[in-house]
Design a protein around this motif. Structure first.
Motif, PDB file in Angstrom:
ATOM      1  N   GLU A   4      37.394  53.671  68.691  1.00  0.00           N
ATOM      2  CA  GLU A   4      36.537  52.620  69.534  1.00  0.00           C
ATOM      3  C   GLU A   4      36.990  51.624  70.146  1.00  0.00           C
ATOM      4  OE1 GLU A   4      33.193  53.206  70.067  1.00  0.00           O
ATOM      5  OE2 GLU A   4      33.465  55.034  69.010  1.00  0.00           O
ATOM      6  N   GLU A   5      38.281  51.440  69.499  1.00  0.00           N
ATOM      7  CA  GLU A   5      39.270  50.143  70.238  1.00  0.00           C
ATOM      8  C   GLU A   5      39.655  50.821  71.625  1.00  0.00           C
ATOM      9  OE1 GLU A   5      43.169  47.745  69.568  1.00  0.00           O
ATOM     10  OE2 GLU A   5      42.288  48.204  67.825  1.00  0.00           O
ATOM     11  N   VAL A   6      40.334  51.892  71.558  1.00  0.00           N
ATOM     12  CA  VAL A   6      40.487  52.630  72.887  1.00  0.00           C
ATOM     13  C   VAL A   6      39.323  52.659  73.810  1.00  0.00           C
ATOM     14  CG1 VAL A   6      41.731  54.796  73.968  1.00  0.00           C
ATOM     15  CG2 VAL A   6      42.744  53.524  71.805  1.00  0.00           C
ATOM     16  N   ILE A   7      38.265  53.226  73.245  1.00  0.00           N
ATOM     17  CA  ILE A   7      37.066  53.529  74.183  1.00  0.00           C
ATOM     18  C   ILE A   7      36.539  52.272  74.789  1.00  0.00           C
ATOM     19  CG2 ILE A   7      34.658  53.916  74.234  1.00  0.00           C
ATOM     20  CD1 ILE A   7      35.251  56.180  72.034  1.00  0.00           C
ATOM     21  N   GLY A   8      36.843  50.893  74.127  1.00  0.00           N
ATOM     22  CA  GLY A   8      36.509  49.653  74.655  1.00  0.00           C
ATOM     23  C   GLY A   8      37.497  49.188  75.727  1.00  0.00           C
ATOM     24  N   ALA A   9      38.818  49.566  75.397  1.00  0.00           N
ATOM     25  CA  ALA A   9      39.784  49.141  76.498  1.00  0.00           C
ATOM     26  C   ALA A   9      39.496  49.931  77.904  1.00  0.00           C
ATOM     27  CB  ALA A   9      40.991  49.479  76.302  1.00  0.00           C
ATOM     28  N   LEU A  10      39.335  51.225  77.696  1.00  0.00           N
ATOM     29  CA  LEU A  10      38.951  52.388  78.870  1.00  0.00           C
ATOM     30  C   LEU A  10      37.380  51.828  79.499  1.00  0.00           C
ATOM     31  CD1 LEU A  10      39.368  55.719  77.134  1.00  0.00           C
ATOM     32  CD2 LEU A  10      40.530  54.657  79.013  1.00  0.00           C
ATOM     33  N   PHE A  11      36.485  51.400  78.791  1.00  0.00           N
ATOM     34  CA  PHE A  11      35.330  50.717  79.229  1.00  0.00           C
ATOM     35  C   PHE A  11      35.629  49.571  80.047  1.00  0.00           C
ATOM     36  CE2 PHE A  11      31.676  47.938  78.993  1.00  0.00           C
ATOM     37  CZ  PHE A  11      30.506  48.792  79.526  1.00  0.00           C
ATOM     38  N   ASP A  12      36.472  48.567  79.585  1.00  0.00           N
ATOM     39  CA  ASP A  12      36.939  47.455  80.346  1.00  0.00           C
ATOM     40  C   ASP A  12      37.381  47.537  81.705  1.00  0.00           C
ATOM     41  OD1 ASP A  12      35.516  46.002  78.202  1.00  0.00           O
ATOM     42  OD2 ASP A  12      37.499  45.351  77.247  1.00  0.00           O
ATOM     43  N   ALA A  13      38.356  48.692  81.432  1.00  0.00           N
ATOM     44  CA  ALA A  13      39.180  49.037  82.809  1.00  0.00           C
ATOM     45  C   ALA A  13      38.191  49.673  83.713  1.00  0.00           C
ATOM     46  CB  ALA A  13      40.115  49.858  82.182  1.00  0.00           C
ATOM     47  N   ALA A  14      37.289  50.545  83.436  1.00  0.00           N
ATOM     48  CA  ALA A  14      36.458  51.046  84.361  1.00  0.00           C
ATOM     49  C   ALA A  14      35.375  50.055  84.853  1.00  0.00           C
ATOM     50  CB  ALA A  14      35.678  52.138  83.736  1.00  0.00           C
ATOM     51  N   SER A  15      35.011  49.177  84.110  1.00  0.00           N
ATOM     52  CA  SER A  15      34.171  48.080  84.482  1.00  0.00           C
ATOM     53  C   SER A  15      34.821  47.047  85.548  1.00  0.00           C
ATOM     54  CB  SER A  15      33.708  47.260  83.342  1.00  0.00           C
ATOM     55  OG  SER A  15      32.815  46.247  83.802  1.00  0.00           O
ATOM     56  N   LEU A  16      36.140  46.866  85.314  1.00  0.00           N
ATOM     57  CA  LEU A  16      37.002  46.074  86.194  1.00  0.00           C
ATOM     58  C   LEU A  16      37.088  46.874  87.462  1.00  0.00           C
ATOM     59  CD1 LEU A  16      38.304  43.308  86.790  1.00  0.00           C
ATOM     60  CD2 LEU A  16      40.414  44.581  85.997  1.00  0.00           C
ATOM     61  N   ALA A  17      37.440  48.056  87.421  1.00  0.00           N
ATOM     62  CA  ALA A  17      37.483  49.067  88.607  1.00  0.00           C
ATOM     63  C   ALA A  17      36.077  49.060  89.346  1.00  0.00           C
ATOM     64  CB  ALA A  17      37.821  50.304  88.321  1.00  0.00           C
ATOM     65  N   ARG A  18      35.149  49.236  88.645  1.00  0.00           N
ATOM     66  CA  ARG A  18      33.726  49.418  89.561  1.00  0.00           C
ATOM     67  C   ARG A  18      33.419  48.163  90.246  1.00  0.00           C
ATOM     68  NH1 ARG A  18      28.272  48.330  87.695  1.00  0.00           N
ATOM     69  NH2 ARG A  18      26.805  49.344  89.023  1.00  0.00           N
TER      70      ARG A  18
END
Length: 141
Positions: A4-18
């Protein structure tokens, strides 16, 4: 399995890119972030163009960033967009992801509120054509 920590980091990076997407024509911003085999995260956003067919998908941007860094393996990817419907990767991006990921790789589809659905690449692209179908090409790498 991706924690879940990695998923959170991926989510944050995707959100910033979006947030940085260039979508003046459709208004439909998309961000994607992928986890490389070395643990690094690479993100991309969609980039539209007045000549519509030459726009770039977020997933393609993230994959280009992976390749430019020397990476060759995707362990997981998050694709994020707004709206009510799921924004799964388009057919071309499913094949792009397949070039660098195994069918068991997680593809997480998200909205700004969080992960909406989880798939494997194999579920989204069953019986896919990938590098193993071209053993002569794979042997050259």
């Amino acid at each position: 399995m991706i924690d879940e920590e990695v998923i959170g980091a991926l989510f944050d990076a995707a959100s910033l890119a979006r947030d940085r997407a260039y979508a003046p024509y459709s208004g439909f911003a998309v961000g994607a972030a992928l986890l490389a085999a070395d643990g690094s995260i690479h993100a991309g956003c969609n980039v539209e163009n007045a000549a519509y067919p030459v726009g770039v998908c977020a997933e393609a941007g993230a994959i280009s960033a992976l390749a430019a860094s020397g990476g060759r393996k995707i362990l997981a990817i998050v694709v994020m967009a707004g709206g009510e419907a799921l924004c799964t990767p388009c057919g071309a991006c499913r094949q792009r992801i397949r070039e660098f990921a195994e069918p068991a790789a997680p593809v997480l589809v998200a909205g700004p509120e969080g992960v909406r659905a989880r798939f494997t690449l194999g579920e989204l692209l069953p019986e896919s054509f990938g590098p193993a179908n071209l053993p002569e090409a794979a042997a050259r790498d």
